[in-house]
Design a protein around this motif. Structure first.
Motif, PDB file in Angstrom:
ATOM      1  N   SER A  87      39.569  39.490  41.110  1.00 29.04           N
ATOM      2  CA  SER A  87      38.651  38.357  40.921  1.00 29.04           C
ATOM      3  C   SER A  87      37.363  38.805  40.231  1.00 29.04           C
ATOM      4  O   SER A  87      36.783  38.046  39.448  1.00 29.04           O
ATOM      5  N   LEU A  96      37.954  38.779  36.579  1.00 28.65           N
ATOM      6  CA  LEU A  96      37.804  37.437  36.017  1.00 28.65           C
ATOM      7  C   LEU A  96      36.344  37.114  35.732  1.00 28.65           C
ATOM      8  O   LEU A  96      36.003  36.555  34.679  1.00 28.65           O
ATOM      9  N   PHE A 128      37.280  31.210  33.240  1.00 33.18           N
ATOM     10  CA  PHE A 128      37.347  32.490  33.952  1.00 33.18           C
ATOM     11  C   PHE A 128      36.326  32.537  35.087  1.00 33.18           C
ATOM     12  O   PHE A 128      36.607  33.119  36.141  1.00 33.18           O
ATOM     13  N   GLY A 131      37.363  32.954  38.889  1.00 33.30           N
ATOM     14  CA  GLY A 131      36.872  34.147  39.565  1.00 33.30           C
ATOM     15  C   GLY A 131      36.084  33.828  40.817  1.00 33.30           C
ATOM     16  O   GLY A 131      36.228  34.501  41.846  1.00 33.30           O
TER      17      GLY A 131
END
Length: 346
Positions: free
Chosen positions: A91, A94, A114, A118
């Motif tokens: 994450s 991201l 993104f 994330g």
């Protein structure tokens, strides 16, 4: 030894692989920041950006396959006292990519995709990882390393792209995005302070983390580098000019601790290498993102204060990042070609 099949690779795929995306992303962004002073760096920064997008796409395949085909193995890792801390690197990757899309373009649509992905996924991981640790009795002092910072690092990373992206939102969406940034920065900062005391307790009173865990000593530089920059990004959206001045002072003080820790981490790493206690492992990617975060913080401070000392230290950190990144990428590529890096570590 035959090359492992894809199913074997995905079954044992280490969650820490995405530290490579984090490190490559921050190298691309710090290189882009330096290109304002040395324009020749703009080209390499762009190459690193697109290389990192491709790297994330490649690593996402076995990572997602593991969750879909081998959920029991994935859950077992999620409950491991050490390995679980590396799951949030996905994450965080991201969020780092979101920050890249902001700086290289900007590509607002990609950055927003993104970033929201994330943010949501990292909140899930931060609760899941810590829930299992708080609920169980399987975590001992031997398991306490700066790798415990990783869930907190992801929380404070949110405003790196989240702050600039607020300008592209309005109404209720902007309010919720600002709230997510504040929650992330607040929770991550307080978690880091608590974990800082815990990790220092181990360094003072317990045996040091050596071997493949040696690079984790550098992870201290990640929250040190990210928290002040994220605070500055949010302060620009508060209707209180004095907050920005406070943020600059806080940034400088935390950066001072970062300078001290940069020297300490270098000494500890050199000592481990001299003692033959620094074998290559995926954990070497732990050198990269923290160094890059500190370099970015130094360059941001130089723009605010105009002190050449901050620029020199920032460039030094960037040069160290280039060296660690190049060496780690080379060793990782060799491990991938041979298949040895996919073998479970004893």
């Amino acid at each position: 030894m035959s090359y492992p099949h894809f199913s074997s690779i995905s079954r044992s795929f280490a969650p820490g692989w995405f530290a490579a995306v984090m490190g490559t992303g921050v190298l691309s962004m710090s290189t882009l920041a330096l290109s304002a002073r040395w324009p020749l760096l703009a080209g390499p920064a762009e190459v690193l950006h697109w290389f990192n997008v491709l790297l994330f796409a490649l690593l996402a395949v076995p990572w997602l396959t593991r969750w879909l085909r081998f959920p029991q193995a994935a859950m077992q890792t999620l409950q491991h006292p050490v390995q679980a801390n590396f799951y949030p690197t996905f994450s965080i990757a991201l969020l780092v990519l979101a920050a890249q899309w902001v700086q290289f373009g900007p590509y607002v649509g990609a950055a927003l995709f993104f970033w929201w992905a994330g943010v949501i996924l990292h909140f899930v991981f931060s609760f899941a990882v810590l829930f299992f640790m708080f609920r169980g009795e399987h975590v001992a002092l031997d398991h306490v390393t700066p790798a415990k910072f990783i869930p907190a690092v992801g929380l404070v990373v949110m405003p790196l792209a989240g702050g600039p992206l607020l300008a592209h939102m309005d109404g209720a969406l902007r309010e919720w995005a600002l709230t997510a940034n504040i929650v992330g920065l607040g929770a991550g900062s307080m978690m880091y302070l608590g974990l800082l005391g815990l990790t220092l307790q181990r360094k003072y009173l317990h045996k040091p983390a050596q071997g493949i865990l040696t690079p984790t000593v550098w992870i201290h530089l990640a929250p040190i580098g990210v928290i002040p920059v994220s605070f500055m990004n949010l302060a620009e959206h508060f209707p209180f000019p004095v907050v920005r001045e406070i943020a600059a002072v806080l940034m400088a003080l935390v950066w001072g601790f970062g300078v001290w820790w940069l020297v300490m981490a270098s000494l500890l790493t050199w000592s481990a290498k001299a003692a033959g206690q620094l074998p290559f492992a995926l954990s070497w990617w732990g050198f990269t993102f923290p160094l890059g975060a500190f370099a970015v913080e130094s360059l941001r401070l130089y723009k605010i204060f105009g002190w050449n000392s901050m620029l020199v230290i920032g460039v030094l950190a960037w040069l160290m990042l280039c060296g660690f990144w190049s060496l780690t990428l080379w060793r990782t590529a060799r491990g991938v070609l041979s298949g040895g890096i996919f073998q479970p570590h004893p």
